[in-house]
Design an enzyme around this catalytic site. Sequence first.
Site, PDB file in Angstrom:
ATOM      1  N   CYS A   1       0.738  -1.207  -0.001  1.00  0.00           N
ATOM      2  CA  CYS A   1      -0.116  -0.059   0.109  1.00  0.00           C
ATOM      3  C   CYS A   1       0.863   1.246  -0.066  1.00  0.00           C
ATOM      4  CB  CYS A   1      -1.022  -0.091   0.964  1.00  0.00           C
ATOM      5  SG  CYS A   1      -2.337   0.754   0.749  1.00  0.00           S
TER       6      CYS A   1
ATOM      7  N   HIS B   1      -3.071  -5.202   1.620  1.00  0.00           N
ATOM      8  CA  HIS B   1      -2.491  -5.300   2.758  1.00  0.00           C
ATOM      9  C   HIS B   1      -2.412  -7.030   3.141  1.00  0.00           C
ATOM     10  CE1 HIS B   1      -1.856  -1.387   4.424  1.00  0.00           C
ATOM     11  NE2 HIS B   1      -2.946  -0.986   3.936  1.00  0.00           N
TER      12      HIS B   1
ATOM     13  N   GLU C   1      -0.267  -8.565   4.861  1.00  0.00           N
ATOM     14  CA  GLU C   1      -0.157  -8.546   6.286  1.00  0.00           C
ATOM     15  C   GLU C   1      -1.290  -8.715   7.241  1.00  0.00           C
ATOM     16  OE1 GLU C   1       0.347  -6.085   4.692  1.00  0.00           O
ATOM     17  OE2 GLU C   1       0.178  -4.301   5.691  1.00  0.00           O
TER      18      GLU C   1
HETATM   19  N1  GLN Z   1      -4.003   6.297   1.496  1.00  0.00           N
HETATM   20  C1  GLN Z   1      -2.335   6.079   2.086  1.00  0.00           C
HETATM   21  C2  GLN Z   1      -1.395   6.930   1.163  1.00  0.00           C
HETATM   22  O1  GLN Z   1      -1.794   7.481   0.214  1.00  0.00           O
HETATM   23  C3  GLN Z   1      -1.906   4.466   1.844  1.00  0.00           C
HETATM   24  C4  GLN Z   1      -2.926   3.687   2.670  1.00  0.00           C
HETATM   25  C5  GLN Z   1      -2.356   2.599   3.055  1.00  0.00           C
HETATM   26  O2  GLN Z   1      -1.270   2.340   3.096  1.00  0.00           O
HETATM   27  N2  GLN Z   1      -3.296   1.587   3.618  1.00  0.00           N
HETATM   28  O3  GLN Z   1      -0.356   6.946   1.836  1.00  0.00           O
END
Ligand code: GLN
Length: 187
Positions: free
Chosen positions: A77, A170, A172
């Site tokens: 992410c 994710h 994890e």
């Molecule tokens: N929205 C977050 C960003 O732009 C990422 C979200 C996440 O890691 N779950 O950094």
Amino acid sequence: MRVGVLAVQGDYSKHVDILKRLGQIPYLVRTEAELNQCDGLIIPGGESTTLTIVMHKHGLWEPLRHFGERRPIFGTCAGLIILSSRTPNHPFDPLGLIDLTVERNAYGRQKDSFIDEVTVSWEGHNHSIPGFFIRAPKIIEIGKSVSVLGRHRSDIVLVENERILAATFHPELTDDPSVHEYFLRKV
Ligand code: GLN
């Protein structure tokens, strides 16, 4: 083999838990010296702007780029955003370690976060895992050096190149450790 987890911001403790389940002794990374002790690194999810600022403050930005030119990194992410090459709606340039164009927060606001099935495939096997998409980014474009390992509906959500593995969701947060197992094989 020592797998580090970047522990300056975000859900790094979830990666630590899953690595322990896989028989690893996870190593928290907050300094360049700690980074250089690792054979591979995980960059967790979190908030990519904050993560970038904190990495610069800890003197980790350039060391991380050099590390990623030699050793495997897995980003989830916000970690994927930081590893990518182009992020039109992010105030900082990313590390450029995997040839992706990424749109942040592409599914909407926090309340639009969701869990849905992701299909992953590698080494000739396909299977489904639960995908946790938390204010997730979308991969808009991939370069020729990038292979697709996972999809959610028509979206590309798990990719790799020679050293980098990156997920918009994710892994994890699930009980299925297969994506982390795959990364350990890559390391
Ligand atoms: N929205 C977050 C960003 O732009 C990422 C979200 C996440 O890691 N779950 O950094």
